[in-house]
Design a protein around this motif. Sequence first.
Motif, PDB file in Angstrom:
ATOM      1  N   LYS A 246       0.851  -1.183   0.000  1.00 12.87           N
ATOM      2  CA  LYS A 246       0.000   0.000   0.000  1.00 12.87           C
ATOM      3  C   LYS A 246       0.891   1.238   0.000  1.00 12.87           C
ATOM      4  O   LYS A 246       1.807   1.355   0.828  1.00 12.87           O
ATOM      5  N   VAL A 259      -3.694  10.351  -2.001  1.00 10.90           N
ATOM      6  CA  VAL A 259      -3.750   9.312  -3.020  1.00 10.90           C
ATOM      7  C   VAL A 259      -3.222   8.027  -2.388  1.00 10.90           C
ATOM      8  O   VAL A 259      -2.136   8.021  -1.801  1.00 10.90           O
ATOM      9  N   THR A 260      -3.994   6.946  -2.502  1.00  8.02           N
ATOM     10  CA  THR A 260      -3.576   5.651  -1.966  1.00  8.02           C
ATOM     11  C   THR A 260      -3.686   4.598  -3.059  1.00  8.02           C
ATOM     12  O   THR A 260      -4.726   4.499  -3.727  1.00  8.02           O
ATOM     13  N   LEU A 261      -2.625   3.838  -3.237  1.00 12.41           N
ATOM     14  CA  LEU A 261      -2.608   2.731  -4.189  1.00 12.41           C
ATOM     15  C   LEU A 261      -2.362   1.444  -3.425  1.00 12.41           C
ATOM     16  O   LEU A 261      -1.387   1.339  -2.670  1.00 12.41           O
ATOM     17  N   ALA A 305      -5.977  -4.531  -7.621  1.00  8.55           N
ATOM     18  CA  ALA A 305      -5.366  -3.200  -7.598  1.00  8.55           C
ATOM     19  C   ALA A 305      -6.475  -2.196  -7.313  1.00  8.55           C
ATOM     20  O   ALA A 305      -7.504  -2.184  -8.008  1.00  8.55           O
ATOM     21  N   HIS A 306      -6.273  -1.378  -6.272  1.00  6.36           N
ATOM     22  CA  HIS A 306      -7.255  -0.361  -5.890  1.00  6.36           C
ATOM     23  C   HIS A 306      -6.561   0.993  -5.813  1.00  6.36           C
ATOM     24  O   HIS A 306      -5.522   1.125  -5.146  1.00  6.36           O
ATOM     25  N   LEU A 307      -7.122   1.977  -6.482  1.00  6.04           N
ATOM     26  CA  LEU A 307      -6.600   3.342  -6.443  1.00  6.04           C
ATOM     27  C   LEU A 307      -7.651   4.240  -5.807  1.00  6.04           C
ATOM     28  O   LEU A 307      -8.816   4.228  -6.209  1.00  6.04           O
ATOM     29  N   ASN A 308      -7.226   5.018  -4.815  1.00  6.85           N
ATOM     30  CA  ASN A 308      -8.155   5.835  -4.044  1.00  6.85           C
ATOM     31  C   ASN A 308      -7.629   7.270  -4.003  1.00  6.85           C
ATOM     32  O   ASN A 308      -6.487   7.504  -3.594  1.00  6.85           O
ATOM     33  N   TYR A 309      -8.449   8.224  -4.442  1.00  7.30           N
ATOM     34  CA  TYR A 309      -8.053   9.637  -4.399  1.00  7.30           C
ATOM     35  C   TYR A 309      -9.130  10.433  -3.684  1.00  7.30           C
ATOM     36  O   TYR A 309     -10.326  10.304  -3.972  1.00  7.30           O
ATOM     37  N   LYS A 321     -12.573   6.349  -6.610  1.00  2.20           N
ATOM     38  CA  LYS A 321     -11.885   5.066  -6.522  1.00  2.20           C
ATOM     39  C   LYS A 321     -11.942   4.363  -7.864  1.00  2.20           C
ATOM     40  O   LYS A 321     -12.942   4.435  -8.585  1.00  2.20           O
ATOM     41  N   TYR A 323     -10.886   0.348  -9.320  1.00  6.30           N
ATOM     42  CA  TYR A 323     -10.502  -0.960  -8.788  1.00  6.30           C
ATOM     43  C   TYR A 323     -10.544  -2.018  -9.883  1.00  6.30           C
ATOM     44  O   TYR A 323     -11.275  -1.911 -10.875  1.00  6.30           O
TER      45      TYR A 323
END
Length: 742
Positions: A246, A259-261, A305-309, A321, A323
């Motif tokens: 993460k 931003v979290t990946l 794979a999850h991208l969160n902004y 998000k 995903y």
Amino acid sequence: MPNVFEIHRAAMKRWNRQTFSPLLSVVQPFLCVAVCHAAEAPETEADEAFDRIEQVLVIGVRQRVPGSGTVVASEELERFDYTDVNQVMSAVPGVYVREEDGFGLRPNIGIRGAAAERSQKITIMEDGVLIAPAPYSAPAAYYLPNISRIDGVEVLKGPSAIQHGPHTVGGAINLVTREVPREPFSELDLSYGSHAFYKAAAAYGGPLGDSDFGVLVEGLRYASDGFKQLDGGGDTGFVRNDIRVKLRWEPDGGLEQRVTLKLGYADEDADQTYVGLTDEDFAADPRRRYRASQLARFQSEHFNAHLNYGVAVGGLYLNAKAYWNRFERQWNKLEGFVAGRSLRSVFAVPHRFTREYDLITGAVDSIPVDAQTLEITNNDRAFTAKGVQATLLTDGDWGAIGHMFTLGVRLHADDVKRDHRPRGYLMEGGALVWDGFERPPKAWNQADTLAVAAFASEELAWRDLRLTLGLRFENIDGEWEDLLHGVARKNRQSILSPGIGLHWQATDSVGLLAGAYRGFSPAGPGATGVDPERSLNFEAGIRLRQSALYLEAVGFFSDYENLLGRCRASDAGCDVGDEFNGGRVEVYGAELTAAWSVEVIPGLGLDADLVYTYTDSSFRTGFLSGFSQWGLVREGDELPYLPRHRGLARIGVGGEAWDLSIAVKHQVKVREEPGIGPVGHGLHADGLTTVDLTASWRPRGSTLLQLVVGNLTDESAIVSHRPFGAQPNRPRWVTARIRHRF
């Protein structure tokens, strides 16, 4: 007095910070139900902004919940260090679990009457993102993230469920992963115990120098040789691996943004089977496994794979998000005979089918005819799910009325590909030998779904009253194609689900809640001649919070306009994916939660918890169904797999460096087919009472030593006759653990 949801928000924030504390909380209530009865913790404006923009929590810090819900915090997950998600969920009111393999590898979870079968009627999320392999196209796929890497569990019930579809008839589960730490952090966690069980977990993370970046790397491996004994010898265990990375970036500037990946990989290799025992053989030795299951093997891989902004602009909080999940699995398992009697029939009355029974046990050799040829099918399936979602939140005051408005939208696509290829095997000298014939596939098909979902909610607060209005919309386009016969079908489903929740803080210590909403569970892609599952759901309850004591009682009622059943590979007389309507059904019940904690003397704390669920149900119409789990249904019959009574009681005592807890769980006999009258007169699973014990000692703040004993009295029971035959619970097990944080 702060609003109850604000208290809950503060408490949840404190739990997140404690994740990286060198000390475990000693006197912490086992469950926080919608509101924690713990002291309030201060929260900065920056904390509040990041809580709202990241939105990985669906109860704790993201929103104020218009109804009932449960949070199991990280400290409580660690209390017994369960690797079995069924054990965790059994401590949540209104939730039902059906054990299958004893280790929780194939979870069957239901909420408030929604079928527990393969967790297909609940919405499952990880950090606020759909995590099931294909929640629209194949909701009955066995999958749940490894609970050992989860930092918290949230269970939503009541009107708040409509914000988290597609399955809203019962509720939703959100599994929360560990945050990227803000300080350097590393941990090693090792366990070893009965049946050659071991668990090895490691984590490392923290900021990258003086930059705005942070990283967290986690690895997990756990395994067991299994507690079943295969006739003639052989493996009955499993091994699972899980790796997660993460990354977090919080850029400097005038805006609060993050931003979290998250990237993940998990796999499993298990010598697991659908095959159980006859009741007579179970009574003699519940750990036995028949020779005909010797080739059983489950293998899977999961990528995600999850991208969160998230960003805060003025009074607006925006979260987006994206995903992608990929799940592939093969399960080589015995499904019966090429021709002749089904396994379920043989196990039900083995004295009538002695030849088939002897072939399954390996007592005799096969004659090379189809009726004595065992069919072992490799069920090969691949699932993909991907999507994007966005949520906008804003709040403020309209004079004396406070409000919070939330708007969300999601575009989701998923698909499943099935390739089920059977082989015939002859039993020869206790071993299975391929008969040499290539057989055509039993199933070769694919299904895909494109869904657009949106929800809006408005929360209004005036003095001690809080009213929440919500609306969910789903438009679902599905297609199913039979590649064996060149047949394709399409369908479209649309649903508009309103909901309303009300909370009144009558006094400083007493709160009242009520809510209603329309539940929905879609039919599968390409389904024809069946309607989706729809329900009207109601709840009402009271909460009492006084210093060391917390009580909550909630009653619920679900009026199903149409119950939906789904054929699985283990069901007889139907094709995998076939769906059946069960007409109108009523489910009602009550949930009780009590938690108490007190400092007996300085440095010595005592705490206790009680969770209880009562459930009753009835079919409102009679019918004859081709779905084997229903069959002949009479008006007034109760639904299968809904225990009338289930509960948990726990008491703990602890000091500065040690704590001791004992938990007693009980579930009464449960029907496995519709019926009325005494449960024991029909096909049923046994009642079961188990006792778990855990003791922890922290010789130093950074080191934890723990001993866990599960099923202390070594109780044995038939927990299910599905998929095939009597299935046992896990026998007594002991695990020793050491965890060190560097």
